[in-house]
Design a protein around this motif. Structure first.
Motif, PDB file in Angstrom:
ATOM      1  N   ASN A 123     -33.145 -79.863  22.214  1.00  0.00           N
ATOM      2  CA  ASN A 123     -32.816 -78.493  22.105  1.00  0.00           C
ATOM      3  C   ASN A 123     -33.177 -77.847  23.444  1.00  0.00           C
ATOM      4  OD1 ASN A 123     -31.983 -77.851  19.771  1.00  0.00           O
ATOM      5  ND2 ASN A 123     -34.129 -78.202  18.739  1.00  0.00           N
ATOM      6  N   PRO A 124     -32.441 -77.028  24.237  1.00  0.00           N
ATOM      7  CA  PRO A 124     -32.754 -76.672  25.518  1.00  0.00           C
ATOM      8  C   PRO A 124     -34.207 -75.817  25.761  1.00  0.00           C
ATOM      9  CG  PRO A 124     -30.895 -75.401  24.543  1.00  0.00           C
ATOM     10  CD  PRO A 124     -31.173 -76.585  23.705  1.00  0.00           C
ATOM     11  N   GLU A 125     -34.551 -74.958  24.723  1.00  0.00           N
ATOM     12  CA  GLU A 125     -35.762 -74.441  24.610  1.00  0.00           C
ATOM     13  C   GLU A 125     -37.143 -75.376  24.786  1.00  0.00           C
ATOM     14  OE1 GLU A 125     -33.901 -73.841  21.864  1.00  0.00           O
ATOM     15  OE2 GLU A 125     -32.667 -72.626  23.050  1.00  0.00           O
TER      16      GLU A 125
ATOM     17  N   LEU B 134     -45.490 -81.225  22.728  1.00  0.00           N
ATOM     18  CA  LEU B 134     -46.191 -81.255  24.236  1.00  0.00           C
ATOM     19  C   LEU B 134     -47.374 -82.317  24.028  1.00  0.00           C
ATOM     20  CD1 LEU B 134     -46.190 -77.801  25.736  1.00  0.00           C
ATOM     21  CD2 LEU B 134     -45.204 -79.929  26.586  1.00  0.00           C
ATOM     22  N   ASP B 135     -48.039 -82.078  23.213  1.00  0.00           N
ATOM     23  CA  ASP B 135     -49.417 -82.998  23.253  1.00  0.00           C
ATOM     24  C   ASP B 135     -49.035 -84.705  22.842  1.00  0.00           C
ATOM     25  OD1 ASP B 135     -50.535 -80.238  23.496  1.00  0.00           O
ATOM     26  OD2 ASP B 135     -51.047 -80.134  21.596  1.00  0.00           O
ATOM     27  N   GLY B 136     -48.178 -84.860  22.251  1.00  0.00           N
ATOM     28  CA  GLY B 136     -47.425 -86.318  22.143  1.00  0.00           C
ATOM     29  C   GLY B 136     -46.894 -86.972  22.947  1.00  0.00           C
TER      30      GLY B 136
ATOM     31  N   ILE C 243     -39.466 -85.556  22.998  1.00  0.00           N
ATOM     32  CA  ILE C 243     -40.334 -84.052  22.839  1.00  0.00           C
ATOM     33  C   ILE C 243     -39.911 -83.561  21.624  1.00  0.00           C
ATOM     34  CG2 ILE C 243     -38.581 -83.002  24.249  1.00  0.00           C
ATOM     35  CD1 ILE C 243     -42.374 -82.075  24.289  1.00  0.00           C
ATOM     36  N   GLY C 244     -38.961 -83.385  20.963  1.00  0.00           N
ATOM     37  CA  GLY C 244     -38.529 -82.948  19.699  1.00  0.00           C
ATOM     38  C   GLY C 244     -39.352 -83.353  18.818  1.00  0.00           C
TER      39      GLY C 244
ATOM     40  N   LEU D 183     -28.871 -87.150  41.753  1.00  0.00           N
ATOM     41  CA  LEU D 183     -29.581 -87.906  40.702  1.00  0.00           C
ATOM     42  C   LEU D 183     -29.662 -87.194  39.555  1.00  0.00           C
ATOM     43  CD1 LEU D 183     -31.271 -90.553  40.093  1.00  0.00           C
ATOM     44  CD2 LEU D 183     -33.001 -89.360  41.014  1.00  0.00           C
ATOM     45  N   VAL D 184     -29.014 -87.426  38.397  1.00  0.00           N
ATOM     46  CA  VAL D 184     -28.969 -86.976  37.274  1.00  0.00           C
ATOM     47  C   VAL D 184     -30.088 -87.838  36.339  1.00  0.00           C
ATOM     48  CG1 VAL D 184     -27.737 -86.154  35.239  1.00  0.00           C
ATOM     49  CG2 VAL D 184     -26.567 -86.550  37.487  1.00  0.00           C
ATOM     50  N   LEU D 185     -30.962 -87.231  35.321  1.00  0.00           N
ATOM     51  CA  LEU D 185     -32.085 -87.814  35.121  1.00  0.00           C
ATOM     52  C   LEU D 185     -31.849 -87.284  33.401  1.00  0.00           C
ATOM     53  CD1 LEU D 185     -34.722 -86.947  37.513  1.00  0.00           C
ATOM     54  CD2 LEU D 185     -33.867 -89.200  36.950  1.00  0.00           C
ATOM     55  N   ASP D 186     -32.108 -88.413  32.429  1.00  0.00           N
ATOM     56  CA  ASP D 186     -32.258 -88.181  31.178  1.00  0.00           C
ATOM     57  C   ASP D 186     -33.741 -87.712  31.140  1.00  0.00           C
ATOM     58  OD1 ASP D 186     -32.084 -88.524  28.177  1.00  0.00           O
ATOM     59  OD2 ASP D 186     -33.372 -90.409  28.530  1.00  0.00           O
ATOM     60  N   LEU D 187     -34.190 -87.137  29.717  1.00  0.00           N
ATOM     61  CA  LEU D 187     -35.677 -86.768  29.687  1.00  0.00           C
ATOM     62  C   LEU D 187     -36.425 -87.569  28.855  1.00  0.00           C
ATOM     63  CD1 LEU D 187     -35.012 -83.126  29.244  1.00  0.00           C
ATOM     64  CD2 LEU D 187     -35.565 -84.186  31.404  1.00  0.00           C
ATOM     65  N   ASP D 188     -36.296 -87.710  27.527  1.00  0.00           N
ATOM     66  CA  ASP D 188     -37.266 -88.630  26.525  1.00  0.00           C
ATOM     67  C   ASP D 188     -36.955 -90.060  26.858  1.00  0.00           C
ATOM     68  OD1 ASP D 188     -37.775 -86.250  24.875  1.00  0.00           O
ATOM     69  OD2 ASP D 188     -36.136 -86.572  23.983  1.00  0.00           O
TER      70      ASP D 188
END
Lengths: 83, 640
Positions: free
Chosen positions: B336-338, B297-299, B292-293, B279-284
């Motif tokens: 961005n990976p970081e 983190l707080d938002g 996230i960019g 299972l490959v997942l997108d993030l945002d």
């Protein structure tokens, strides 16, 4: 829906169920005229017509469907009833 | 009711089908396979089935279809009419990469077919037998005031009969049995009180289904759990439409054929080894709300406190549970990976941990390229991937660029994601073992091994540093399920791709002439579990004193670790104890096993002509026990 519109829509249902764009229906068309119209295909036709016209056929009504004319009459009467 | 909601909708499937009829046969079949991946009602499904007829009958017409479809013969023995469901079974088979031939025994004749002689069924030689029974068949009619012990005795008598049928199906046809659970035919008699009356119809059926499930587990029978599906859909939705029963003895209405067909096809796929693995997942906006960019983190919205955050958390929890089941998890995100990694490291509400993700790709490259990279890194095919992304444009691009990847059509509400991914049945199982549960950990360990390899200055030093230990043993009863599972799902490192049922492997394990070996590998990072299966046996085409290597397969997780050399050593050890003079290896090329084309050559086998009656395309290789010395390796082997 007028009777002509029901014929057109029912023709599409038949064409889809039998996967044959050349099917043309008349009121006298029976199972003998359409290759593949066996008892299993008949159930498929009934269910596809129910979905297409938004109606539901009663168990007893299913037993009186012998040709395309019967189908059209039944659909027309149900649509009138719904109005 | 919208069926198969995870499949994308086609703008005009009917017109596409009409156009496809005019194509050449091979192109027509390829188009049928493609169109099977769209949302469809039972009429359109029937038309796709007709489009695929020639290709399903003729392997030559399937040759251009990539990835290749696995052929499988399915017999349905039923107590109700199922003919109208067969097209939908075949069409979902196309979508699940199985070329199904389906044989339907005359309805109501399932006992005769199994207990008596059924020449047609015998000639068909089913690999899978579906026993599609219903609650009206052989009903348990007891007085309503019967006590629990009486009901239990009647249920056990029925289960005993089923066990006899299952065993007969296995013994007579060597087929894997799939048992359909029973859907209640009639409404409740007592309302919610029903379950408190042991002999009430629904109570009896529930008890029967519970007993069927328990017996199936003991007998190695798979389930088509229609009862659970019916409960999910509701009785009124047409799964069991009484009009269709009275009219044509159909338990499942034609309208629901696409769903039923898919439930059957995904089991066939699981048996054939075409279930998805990763299972490959997108993030945002897939694993959390927001970007996230931009939001930081707080938002981002994730976790307890607001409804949206809870919905994303629920999807993460479902993904994490799939990971614990043995589904590989990966991330593919434009980020961005970081920045992306930081969420995993620092956000307190994350249910998914960085260690759960076997392959983490966050960059600004196109996602098709990244999905290719993920498949390559994990050593699995693109057709093992499921990609979940909230962005419809990304989904469309992947479907176009990488048609092998499954991309579920998701709604705009993440609350629906777990249900959609679950309903799609991508990860249908035909077994579950301790190794499955450990797999997620194992992939994470592989990432650590990879890091060790990158630090090591030479490969020899690296292999030594792993302190690998292999345990080799003849397969015993406890290992049979995992061995069968590996035989049926290994596609790449598989010399012959011969698929065997539980019954077959049990027979091989019990046969003193046949060497069926399982190999396990551990190293300083942990246990890799059962990683390879070898089977060598005498063959009528070979002179006495020679063994044919019928099966040699290995998990790609342990590629490049000299497991091949150590495995050959184990095989030689066993062979010389039996006074065997030579081993003969066979390679049968498939669309997926190109990586082992030179396997025997690398191990020092010499090419020999194919014996009489061998399959065309197969190559044969010979290893003289006297002439050669076992290849060197850095694995400590322990024979158990």
């Amino acid at each position: 829906m007028t009777e002509a519109q029901i014929y057109d829509a029912l023709t599409e249902v038949f064409q889809d169920v039998f996967d044959d764009d050349d099917i043309r229906l008349t009121s006298g068309t029976t199972a003998a005229d359409v290759p593949g119209w066996d008892s299993q295909a008949h159930v498929n036709l009934v269910v596809a017509a129910e979905m297409r016209f938004g109606v539901r056929f009663r168990t007893a009504e299913l037993e009186s469907l012998h040709n395309v004319g019967d189908f059209v009459q039944l659909i027309a009467s149900k649509q009138q009833g719904a109005r | 009711m919208e069926q198969l909601p995870w499949l994308p909708a086609h703008a005009d499937l009917g017109a596409a089908l009409s156009a496809a009829r005019r194509l050449e046969p091979a192109a027509r079949f390829a188009e049928a396979v493609r169109l099977a991946g769209y949302r469809r009602d039972f009429t359109l499904t029937g038309r796709i089935d007709r489009l695929a007829t020639d290709g399903l009958a003729d392997p030559a017409l399937r040759e251009g279809v990539r990835p290749a479809l696995t052929p499988l013969r399915l017999a349905i023995l039923s107590s109700h009419t199922v003919d109208h469901l067969v097209p939908a079974i075949r069409v979902s088979g196309l979508d699940r990469r199985v070329a199904l031939s389906v044989h339907v025994a005359p309805y109501g004749m399932y006992r005769q077919a199994l207990l008596g002689e059924d020449p047609e069924l015998a000639a068909f030689a089913p690999q899978l037998i579906l026993l599609a029974l219903d609650a009206r068949d052989a009903p348990i009619d007891l007085p309503l005031d019967s006590d629990e012990a009486t009901v239990e005795a009647a249920v056990q008598a029925r289960i005993d009969e089923l066990r006899t049928l299952w065993r007969r199906a296995r013994a007579r046809y060597g087929a894997q049995v799939v048992q359909q659970t029973l859907v209640p035919a009639d409404p409740l008699l007592f309302g919610s009180f029903e379950a408190l009356v042991p002999a009430a119809p629904h109570s009896v059926i529930e008890r029967l289904n519970t007993a069927i499930r328990a017996a199936a587990r003991q007998e190695g029978v798979l389930l088509l759990d229609l009862a659970w599906q019916a409960a999910r859909l509701g009785h009124a939705s047409g799964l069991a439409d009484p009009v269709r029963w009275h009219q044509a003895k159909q338990l499942v209405s034609p309208a629901l054929a696409p769903l039923y067909g898919d439930l059957v096809a995904r089991i066939a796929g699981a048996v054939a080894g075409t279930s998805r693995k990763c299972l490959v997942l997108d993030l945002d906006n897939t694993l959390w709300g927001g970007v996230i960019g931009d939001d930081g983190l707080d938002g981002i919205r994730l976790g307890q406190g607001n409804a949206t955050g809870e919905a994303f958390l629920a999807f993460q929890r479902y993904a994490a549970a799939l990971g614990r089941r043995g589904i590989i998890l990966a991330v593919c995100s434009k980020n961005n990976p970081e920045v992306a990694e930081e969420v995993f490291a620092k956000h307190p509400e994350m249910a998914l941990r960085r260690g759960d993700i076997a392959c983490f790709v966050a960059n600004w490259n196109d996602k098709a390229g990244n999905l290719r990279h993920i498949a390559k890194t994990l050593n699995i095919g693109l057709d093992s991937l499921v990609f979940v992304d909230d962005n419809p444009a990304e989904r469309e691009i992947i479907r176009r660029e990488l048609p092998e990847v499954a991309v579920p059509e998701v709604t705009e509400d993440v609350s629906d994601y777990p249900a959609i991914v679950g309903a799609a049945g991508y990860f249908e199982a035909a077994g579950f073992t301790a190794d499955d549960a450990a797999r997620a950990r194992s992939y994470a360990l592989n990432a650590e091994r990879q890091a060790a390899l990158e630090q090591a200055t030479d490969i020899t030093g690296y292999l030594r540093s792993l302190a690998m230990k292999m345990t080799a043993r003849r397969v015993g009863p406890a290992e049979l399920p995992r061995v069968t599972q590996l035989i049926n799902k290994t596609n790449q490192f598989n010399l012959t791709t011969r698929r065997y049922t539980d019954a077959d492997t049990a027979r091989f394990a019990a046969d003193p002439e046949t060497l069926l070996l399982s190999l396990r590998l551990s190293d300083r990072f942990g246990d890799n579990g059962l990683i390879a299966v070898l089977m060598a046996r005498p063959d009528p085409a070979l002179p006495p004193g020679e063994l044919l290597i019928d099966t040699w397969l290995m998990s790609c997780r342990v590629l490049g670790r000299q497991v091949e050399e150590a495995s050959l050593g184990v095989l030689l050890e066993h062979a010389s104890q039996r006074g065997v003079k030579a081993l003969v290896g066979e390679y049968r090329p498939t669309a997926k096993n190109g990586m082992v084309a030179r396997h025997y050559e690398k191990l020092g086998f010499a090419p020999v002509p194919a014996p009489e009656g061998a399959e065309s395309g197969a190559t044969f290789w010979r290893y003289e026990l006297r002439a050669a010395e076992a290849p060197a390796h850095y694995i400590e082997v322990e024979a158990a």
